[in-house]
Write an enzyme that holds these catalytic residues in place. Structure first.
Site, PDB file in Angstrom:
ATOM      1  CG  ASP A   1       6.861 -42.947 -28.175  1.00  0.00           C
ATOM      2  OD1 ASP A   1       7.875 -43.308 -27.589  1.00  0.00           O
ATOM      3  OD2 ASP A   1       5.782 -43.528 -28.082  1.00  0.00           O
TER       4      ASP A   1
ATOM      5  CE1 TYR B   1      -2.217 -39.526 -34.056  1.00  0.00           C
ATOM      6  CE2 TYR B   1      -0.851 -38.894 -35.931  1.00  0.00           C
ATOM      7  CZ  TYR B   1      -1.616 -38.553 -34.828  1.00  0.00           C
ATOM      8  OH  TYR B   1      -1.779 -37.231 -34.504  1.00  0.00           O
TER       9      TYR B   1
ATOM     10  CG  HIS C   1      -4.566 -30.608 -29.913  1.00  0.00           C
ATOM     11  ND1 HIS C   1      -4.440 -31.474 -28.835  1.00  0.00           N
ATOM     12  CD2 HIS C   1      -3.573 -30.953 -30.779  1.00  0.00           C
ATOM     13  CE1 HIS C   1      -3.428 -32.304 -29.051  1.00  0.00           C
ATOM     14  NE2 HIS C   1      -2.882 -32.011 -30.216  1.00  0.00           N
TER      15      HIS C   1
END
Length: 294
Positions: free
Chosen positions: A77, A204, A269
């Site tokens: 995570d 990822y 973002h």
């Protein structure tokens, strides 16, 4: 920022790694979790504000980032996803959550995340490009750490982020926005020059592993009070189905104690850096509401 001079730094031994944290203030702990390609420094505008309002602001470099050791072979995570996961697994440890940019993603038991992402976005999608160990790191090394960070941090295209193989970024020069100074970029670049990108990229690469490990939580809901903030130019907000999920009841169903959703107009973002005053005020108002309800 003179306030940053008041931040204290320490290294804590946790789970067999040395975790670097920045902290400031006294009172109930407010834990700040950064994303990629960021560091504790991403919260430089929030920490003094929160500390001044009677809290202890704590911002770690996540595992594999910055001055935290123990870069994992696979990560677990990160950023917003860690916050969602913590609330899912240990709601008893969390009074409330302000999450940003990445909405809660309920586990889909019938398809692995990487397979789903590849089918939706193709092989050039950034998360797919990050999967092969060493490949994107080599391309980033050829481009240069600072340029890679500038390209990623200043991206304002709400379309899915594609990184074509061999030429992940265009060659146009980067003009830094007012909210991101040369000094800021240098701070990030100095840390990433030392650590490389692999520690962050491995998060990822662990998406499918996390999917396997979290099978028992299929269908589980987030059961702490939540405020969600996202910019309308964020790639996550503009991904297929995201707006409907956020605004038409899906997020509220999975996060039943969701109290507010804030959409910041014209913001991308890295919203806590781009619009720090607005984000700080939204956090403060939410915390005030929690205090008044105690």
């Amino acid at each position: 920022m003179e306030e940053l001079n008041e931040i204290q730094y320490k290294t804590m031994s946790v789970n067999k790694i040395n975790m670097h944290i920045a902290e400031m203030g006294q009172g109930p702990i407010v834990l700040f979790l950064h994303g990629f390609p960021e560091l504790w420094y991403s919260w430089r505008h929030q920490m003094p504000f929160i500390a001044a309002h009677g809290y202890r602001a704590v911002a770690p470099d996540l595992r594999g980032f910055g001055d935290t050791t123990g870069a994992p072979k696979v990560g677990h995570d990160w950023g917003a996803m860690i916050a969602w996961a913590m609330c899912l697994y240990r709601p008893d440890k969390v009074k409330a959550l302000v999450n940003m940019s990445v909405p809660f993603v309920p586990r889909k038991p019938t398809i692995r995340p990487i397979e789903a992402l590849r089918a939706t976005y193709g092989d050039e999608y950034y998360i797919i490009r990050f999967q092969e160990p060493g490949e994107i790191e080599e391309e980033f090394a050829e481009i240069g750490t600072k340029t890679v960070l500038e390209k990623l941090l200043t991206n304002r295209n709400p379309e899915p982020l594609k990184l074509p193989k061999g030429k992940p970024f265009d060659e146009s020069p980067v003009i830094l926005p007012p909210w991101l100074t040369e000094k800021d970029v240098d701070y990030y670049a100095n840390k990433y020059e030392h650590t490389g990108f692999t520690g962050g990229l491995n998060y990822y690469r662990a998406l499918d592993l996390n999917w396997e490990l979290t099978a028992p939580w299929t269908g589980a809901k987030i059961k702490v009070p939540v405020k969600f903030i996202v910019g309308d130019l964020d790639i996550t907000y503009n991904s297929p189905g995201a707006k409907d999920y956020i605004h038409k009841g899906g997020l509220k169903k999975d996060v039943p104690l969701l109290e507010d959703v804030v959409i910041l107009e014209g913001v991308a973002h890295f919203l806590q850096q781009e619009k720090p005053d607005e984000v700080n005020e939204h956090i403060h108002v939410f915390f005030q509401g929690l205090s008044s309800s105690d």
